[in-house]
Design an enzyme around this catalytic site. Structure first.
Site: not given
Ligand SMILES: [Zn+2]
Ligand SMILES: [Zn+2]
Length: 283
Positions: A120-122, A126
């Site tokens: 999960h990319c901050i 997403n």
């Protein structure tokens, strides 16, 4: 067909992060355009200066377009119909109450299972997964490339700053707030020191991130598979691995996130290295 997410940037933190990212990207662009380029090219109609402006605008556009593609595209299963019977190698997710294929995992921030989940990319809040990995990689690449470009343009200015400030330079460059409080630097010099030091630090961090993901891409595995030592069976060689990240049109897809490049397969079933080599032997 890419499906849009139903809900984006759900929390206040998500909105703050993406706003700060835009401010920094546009801030670096304007800093180079309004401060650094006029120092390098005194003649405003210089061909070299205009080429830098075109190149910088193209890099910024691709970075922002990749970021928004990453934010908007659904990394989950979208409208795919999942089987009601549990197939071999599949698992049942108690949160989603559905059967999911190998390489998919539940994300508690996205509140859904994500096909070929990486992490999960901050930035963009997403998941990097089957449908979004191309945009994540393009976003990371163009942000890193922008910082490399900015650092090359800033070189003379940073060199000059070191010589004119002496021992106070480090404080001004890497702790601009303290430099401002103690009156070491102010106004334009402080802003210039902030942006040039930001470019150096962000470039070093970005280089480590991008090298990690390039290595995984070349080996055809996700971050989770790398951590668990599970990715070897999906390593199908350079061409297939590049396709699994950048899509079937991988040779051109890196030029812009707007170039169509459908992903191979369906994200549910995967060709494994052993099966591929067995087929090769039988032929
Ligand atoms: Zn789930
Ligand atoms: Zn997620």
């Amino acid at each position: 067909m890419e499906e849009r997410r139903k809900c984006i940037l759900k929390t206040r933190l998500d909105k703050i992060v993406i706003t700060v990212v835009h401010i920094l990207m546009c801030g670096v662009y304007l800093f180079e355009l309004l401060v650094i380029l006029p120092r390098i090219y005194e003649d405003s109609s210089s061909v070299g200066k205009n080429l830098h402006i075109v190149a910088g605008t193209w890099i910024l556009f691709n970075a922002i377009a990749s970021l928004w593609k990453f934010v908007l595209v659904d990394p989950g299963t979208g409208s795919l119909i999942l089987p009601s019977m549990l197939k071999p190698g599949w698992r049942f997710c108690w949160k989603c109450e559905a059967n999911y294929p190998p390489r998919s995992f539940h994300c508690f921030q996205c509140e859904q299972c994500v096909l070929v989940r990486d992490h999960h990319c901050i930035i963009g809040s997403n998941c990097v997964g089957y449908r979004t990995r191309r945009y994540f990689h393009l976003m990371a690449f163009y942000m890193w490339f922008a910082l490399l470009y900015a650092n090359l343009l800033n070189m003379d200015f940073v060199w000059e700053l070191f010589h004119s400030f002496g021992s106070k330079t480090l404080l001004t460059m890497f702790m601009p707030l303290l430099a401002w409080i103690f009156g070491v630097a102010e106004g334009e010099t402080l802003a210039m020191a902030f942006f040039s030091s930001f470019c150096i630090l962000a470039f070093l961090y970005g280089t480590a991130v991008i090298l990690f993901h390039i290595r995984n891409t070349l080996k055809g595995r996700t971050t989770h598979e790398e951590a668990k030592g599970l990715g070897a069976k999906y390593n199908l060689g350079l061409t297939e691995n590049m396709k699994s990240t950048f899509g079937n049109n991988w040779k051109f897809a890196w030029l812009s996130p707007l170039i169509p490049s459908p992903m191979p397969g369906d994200g549910l079933t995967f060709v494994e290295k052993e099966l591929l080599s067995q087929c090769g032997k039988n032929l």
